[in-house]
Design a protein around this motif. Structure first.
Motif, PDB file in Angstrom:
ATOM      1  N   LEU A 109       0.835  -1.206   0.000  1.00  0.00           N
ATOM      2  CA  LEU A 109       0.000   0.000   0.000  1.00  0.00           C
ATOM      3  C   LEU A 109       0.869   1.255   0.000  1.00  0.00           C
ATOM      4  N   SER A 190      -8.538   4.119  -4.375  1.00  0.00           N
ATOM      5  CA  SER A 190      -9.244   3.161  -3.524  1.00  0.00           C
ATOM      6  C   SER A 190      -9.467   3.700  -2.119  1.00  0.00           C
ATOM      7  N   LYS A 192      -8.792   2.144   0.564  1.00  0.00           N
ATOM      8  CA  LYS A 192      -7.605   1.824   1.363  1.00  0.00           C
ATOM      9  C   LYS A 192      -6.594   2.958   1.276  1.00  0.00           C
ATOM     10  N   GLN A 193      -6.408   3.474   0.069  1.00  0.00           N
ATOM     11  CA  GLN A 193      -5.478   4.579  -0.129  1.00  0.00           C
ATOM     12  C   GLN A 193      -5.982   5.838   0.571  1.00  0.00           C
ATOM     13  N   SER A 195      -8.004   6.029   3.136  1.00  0.00           N
ATOM     14  CA  SER A 195      -7.882   5.848   4.588  1.00  0.00           C
ATOM     15  C   SER A 195      -6.442   6.033   5.044  1.00  0.00           C
ATOM     16  N   ALA A 196      -5.501   5.582   4.228  1.00  0.00           N
ATOM     17  CA  ALA A 196      -4.080   5.728   4.579  1.00  0.00           C
ATOM     18  C   ALA A 196      -3.676   7.200   4.626  1.00  0.00           C
TER      19      ALA A 196
END
Length: 238
Positions: A109, A190, A192-193, A195-196
């Motif tokens: 990630l 995404s 996930k990205q 949220s990161a």
């Protein structure tokens, strides 16, 4: 008796034929789904981006067709560009190594975020300029919230629950961090990205609270312990 046997045999044969035909049709449909060309996949994805842009703009109730069309075009262009850059710049292009801030090995990630962050800044600037041309700052924030599924409000609610004695200045500072996270996160594909990216600014917020005399770990533990105790009490009362 002989006629009954013949009829039964014919019916059974018909059943097998129909079953095989039905299975063949099912297999054909599945194969058709699997055999979409890259052009067809891209066309479907483009429709999804256009639909998002249309729905997001419609939620503003502008009642101005010209503005709506301009905004839809700006958002659609941005969504497609972010998608294309992400798809064409895999994290595998980033060499394996360590995060200099933590010393830990870069995760898949991490590498994808690094690759995505190399997208030209003009992509982001064009989005923000296009939005601000036709919208108030409040309306711009609504669109950015659509990109990030309301993470600013959700995260702020969490901080207020964990830090009940947070001052007005502390709340204002952390809100600024979250809004910075939101604007940066719209350039990632995404969740996930996204949220990161928010995690970067959550870490900043927690460090800020620690520097202001709070103990984040202690407060977070007290909060989670209280939730566990409440759940246990509710379970015991049933």
């Amino acid at each position: 008796m002989k006629n009954k046997i013949i009829i039964t045999a014919l019916l059974f044969a018909s059943f097998l034929t129909n079953t095989a035909f039905g299975q063949e049709q099912s297999d054909t449909k599945q194969n058709q789904k699997k055999e979409l060309t890259q052009e067809e996949k891209l066309a479907n994805s483009n429709l999804e981006q256009e639909k998002k842009a249309t729905e997001w703009v419609a939620s503003l109730n502008l009642n101005d067709a010209a503005k709506e069309l301009r905004l839809q075009a700006v958002i659609t262009t941005h969504l497609k560009t972010v998608r294309d850059w992400n798809n064409e710049h895999s994290g595998t292009l980033v060499p394996t190594g360590i995060n200099p801030a933590t010393g830990q090995k870069l995760s898949d990630l991490d590498r994808q975020i690094i690759a995505q962050s190399s997208m030209p800044i003009t992509v982001h600037d064009n989005l923000m300029t296009g939005l601000r041309k036709d919208l108030t700052e409040g309306q711009v924030e609504i669109i950015l919230d659509k990109y990030t599924i309301g993470k600013v409000q959700f995260t702020m609610a969490g901080y207020k629950s964990i830090v009940p004695d947070m001052t007005a200045l502390e709340e204002e500072t952390i809100l600024k961090f979250m809004k910075q996270a939101r604007e940066q996160a719209v350039d990632y594909k995404s969740m996930k990205q996204i949220s990161a990216i928010f995690e970067i600014y959550k870490t900043k917020s927690e460090q800020y609270l620690n520097n202001n005399g709070h103990n984040w770990k202690q407060m977070y533990k007290a909060f989670t312990d209280a939730i566990k105790a409440k759940k246990a009490a509710e379970k015991a009362s049933k």
